[in-house]
Scaffold this motif. Structure first.
Motif, short mmCIF file in Angstrom:
data_model
loop_
_atom_site.label_atom_id
_atom_site.label_comp_id
_atom_site.label_asym_id
_atom_site.label_seq_id
_atom_site.Cartn_x
_atom_site.Cartn_y
_atom_site.Cartn_z
N VAL A 1 0.84 -1.20 0.00
CA VAL A 1 0.00 0.00 0.00
C VAL A 1 0.87 1.25 0.00
O VAL A 1 0.63 2.19 -0.76
CB VAL A 1 -0.96 -0.01 1.21
N LEU A 2 1.91 1.27 0.82
CA LEU A 2 2.80 2.43 0.83
C LEU A 2 3.45 2.63 -0.53
O LEU A 2 3.66 3.77 -0.97
CB LEU A 2 3.88 2.27 1.90
N GLU A 3 3.74 1.54 -1.23
CA GLU A 3 4.34 1.64 -2.56
C GLU A 3 3.42 2.40 -3.52
O GLU A 3 3.89 3.10 -4.43
CB GLU A 3 4.62 0.23 -3.09
N THR A 4 2.11 2.28 -3.32
CA THR A 4 1.15 2.94 -4.21
C THR A 4 1.28 4.46 -4.16
O THR A 4 1.00 5.16 -5.13
CB THR A 4 -0.29 2.51 -3.83
N PHE A 5 1.73 5.00 -3.02
CA PHE A 5 1.92 6.44 -2.89
C PHE A 5 3.11 6.94 -3.72
O PHE A 5 3.20 8.13 -4.01
CB PHE A 5 2.17 6.81 -1.43
N LEU A 6 4.02 6.05 -4.08
CA LEU A 6 5.29 6.46 -4.68
C LEU A 6 5.49 5.94 -6.10
O LEU A 6 6.39 6.41 -6.80
CB LEU A 6 6.45 5.96 -3.81
N ALA A 7 4.68 4.98 -6.52
CA ALA A 7 4.88 4.32 -7.82
C ALA A 7 4.54 5.25 -8.98
O ALA A 7 3.81 6.24 -8.80
CB ALA A 7 4.02 3.05 -7.88
N PRO A 8 5.02 4.95 -10.19
CA PRO A 8 4.73 5.79 -11.37
C PRO A 8 3.23 5.91 -11.62
O PRO A 8 2.51 4.92 -11.62
CB PRO A 8 5.42 5.03 -12.51
N ILE A 9 2.78 7.13 -11.83
CA ILE A 9 1.35 7.40 -12.00
C ILE A 9 0.90 7.09 -13.42
O ILE A 9 1.52 7.53 -14.40
CB ILE A 9 1.04 8.87 -11.67
N GLU A 10 -0.17 6.33 -13.52
CA GLU A 10 -0.84 6.09 -14.79
C GLU A 10 -2.04 7.03 -14.95
O GLU A 10 -2.37 7.44 -16.06
CB GLU A 10 -1.34 4.64 -14.85
N GLN A 11 -2.70 7.32 -13.84
CA GLN A 11 -3.89 8.18 -13.86
C GLN A 11 -4.04 8.80 -12.48
O GLN A 11 -3.93 8.11 -11.47
CB GLN A 11 -5.13 7.34 -14.19
N ALA A 12 -4.28 10.09 -12.42
CA ALA A 12 -4.50 10.76 -11.13
C ALA A 12 -5.22 12.08 -11.36
O ALA A 12 -4.80 12.88 -12.20
CB ALA A 12 -3.19 11.00 -10.39
N ASP A 13 -6.30 12.29 -10.61
CA ASP A 13 -6.95 13.60 -10.64
C ASP A 13 -6.44 14.40 -9.44
O ASP A 13 -5.48 14.01 -8.77
CB ASP A 13 -8.47 13.45 -10.66
N VAL A 14 -7.10 15.52 -9.18
CA VAL A 14 -6.65 16.38 -8.07
C VAL A 14 -6.69 15.62 -6.75
O VAL A 14 -5.78 15.74 -5.92
CB VAL A 14 -7.54 17.64 -8.00
N TRP A 15 -7.73 14.79 -6.56
CA TRP A 15 -7.84 14.05 -5.31
C TRP A 15 -6.79 12.95 -5.23
O TRP A 15 -6.27 12.65 -4.14
CB TRP A 15 -9.25 13.47 -5.16
N GLY A 16 -6.46 12.36 -6.35
CA GLY A 16 -5.39 11.38 -6.35
C GLY A 16 -4.05 11.99 -5.99
O GLY A 16 -3.26 11.40 -5.24
N GLN A 17 -3.81 13.20 -6.48
CA GLN A 17 -2.57 13.90 -6.14
C GLN A 17 -2.55 14.26 -4.65
O GLN A 17 -1.51 14.14 -3.98
CB GLN A 17 -2.43 15.16 -7.00
N ARG A 18 -3.71 14.71 -4.14
CA ARG A 18 -3.77 15.03 -2.71
C ARG A 18 -3.56 13.78 -1.86
O ARG A 18 -2.91 13.82 -0.81
CB ARG A 18 -5.12 15.67 -2.36
N LEU A 19 -4.11 12.67 -2.32
CA LEU A 19 -3.91 11.41 -1.62
C LEU A 19 -2.43 11.06 -1.56
O LEU A 19 -1.91 10.69 -0.50
CB LEU A 19 -4.70 10.30 -2.32
N ARG A 20 -1.73 11.19 -2.66
CA ARG A 20 -0.30 10.87 -2.69
C ARG A 20 0.49 11.77 -1.74
O ARG A 20 1.49 11.33 -1.16
CB ARG A 20 0.24 11.06 -4.11
#
Length: 232
Positions: free
Chosen positions: A84-103
């Motif tokens: 799960v922690l890896e998901t915060f750091l892995a290469p982004i395929e798709q992210a909206d504003v909320w996805g960026q805030r989550l990261r």
């Protein structure tokens, strides 16, 4: 005539990342592409009779994907689960504003105590599979065993860890392991050295979660995903 669905009332993917050997730079020609994603359900669903939180979703095939609803994802993150922690750091395929805030919450979700336990347990599991020659692919599990311990050492020392490890010293050794250039004992020795380093770092590191920031994010997100306030 059937009415069109209100897209604001459907689950929305806010983040999708590439993980696995392709993200680590350790892929072989037959390596699958693996993804993880986080989605959000409409807030009003939370208040309906019989509501059950969505379970983890798996899609298997040439492109495997694991997906979590955001609350479940953050709950796992606060347990410092390595995948799960890896998901915060892995290469982004798709992210909206909320996805960026989550990261951006990465520094707030993990603790040194929980990370040590979770990463070491995961590494032990991969080591067992390596020694048992599970699926006839011991080198795959050897790579995961060493990589997660290296991630732990880096996390405890710097507060983050490297996903693309191929160019690193350990990454080069893992590529050698995948080519069959290391004996079992040599792999175990590498792992024991990494574990010893992690133990020393754990003794001098104290980092805890920031639940206030996490909850503030969730409240803002749930308000945004009310049906009368569709997401931007």
């Amino acid at each position: 005539m059937k009415a069109s669905p209100n897209l604001a009332l459907l689950p929305q993917t806010i983040l999708k990342v590439l993980v696995g050997s392709h993200a680590h730079g350790l892929a072989t020609p037959d390596s699958d592409r693996d993804y993880r994603s986080v989605f959000v359900i409409p807030t009003e669903d939370l208040f309906k009779l019989g509501f059950k939180p969505p379970s983890t979703q798996w899609t298997k095939g040439q492109m495997d994907e694991t997906a979590w609803e955001v609350s479940a994802f953050l709950s796992l993150a606060t347990q410092s689960h390595p995948l799960v922690l890896e998901t915060f750091l892995a290469p982004i395929e798709q992210a909206d504003v909320w996805g960026q805030r989550l990261r951006s919450l990465f520094p707030d979700v993990w603790s040194s105590e929980k990370a040590f336990v979770a990463f070491v347990n995961y590494a032990h599991n991969q080591r067992q599979k390596f020694l048992e020659n599970k699926d006839g692919r011991p080198n795959k599990y050897a790579a995961a065993y060493l990589r997660v311990l290296q991630n732990l050492c880096e996390l405890l020392e710097t507060g983050t860890f490297t996903i693309h490890i191929a160019p690193t010293e350990l990454g080069k050794k893992i590529l050698g392991i995948k080519r069959g250039e290391y004996r079992t004992g040599e792999v175990i020795d590498l792992g024991e050295n990494l574990l010893f380093t992690a133990q020393k770092l754990r003794a001098t590191t104290s980092h805890t979660e920031n639940l206030d920031r996490i909850n503030s994010f969730l409240v803002d997100l749930r308000r945004e995903y009310l049906s009368d306030l569709p997401p931007n």
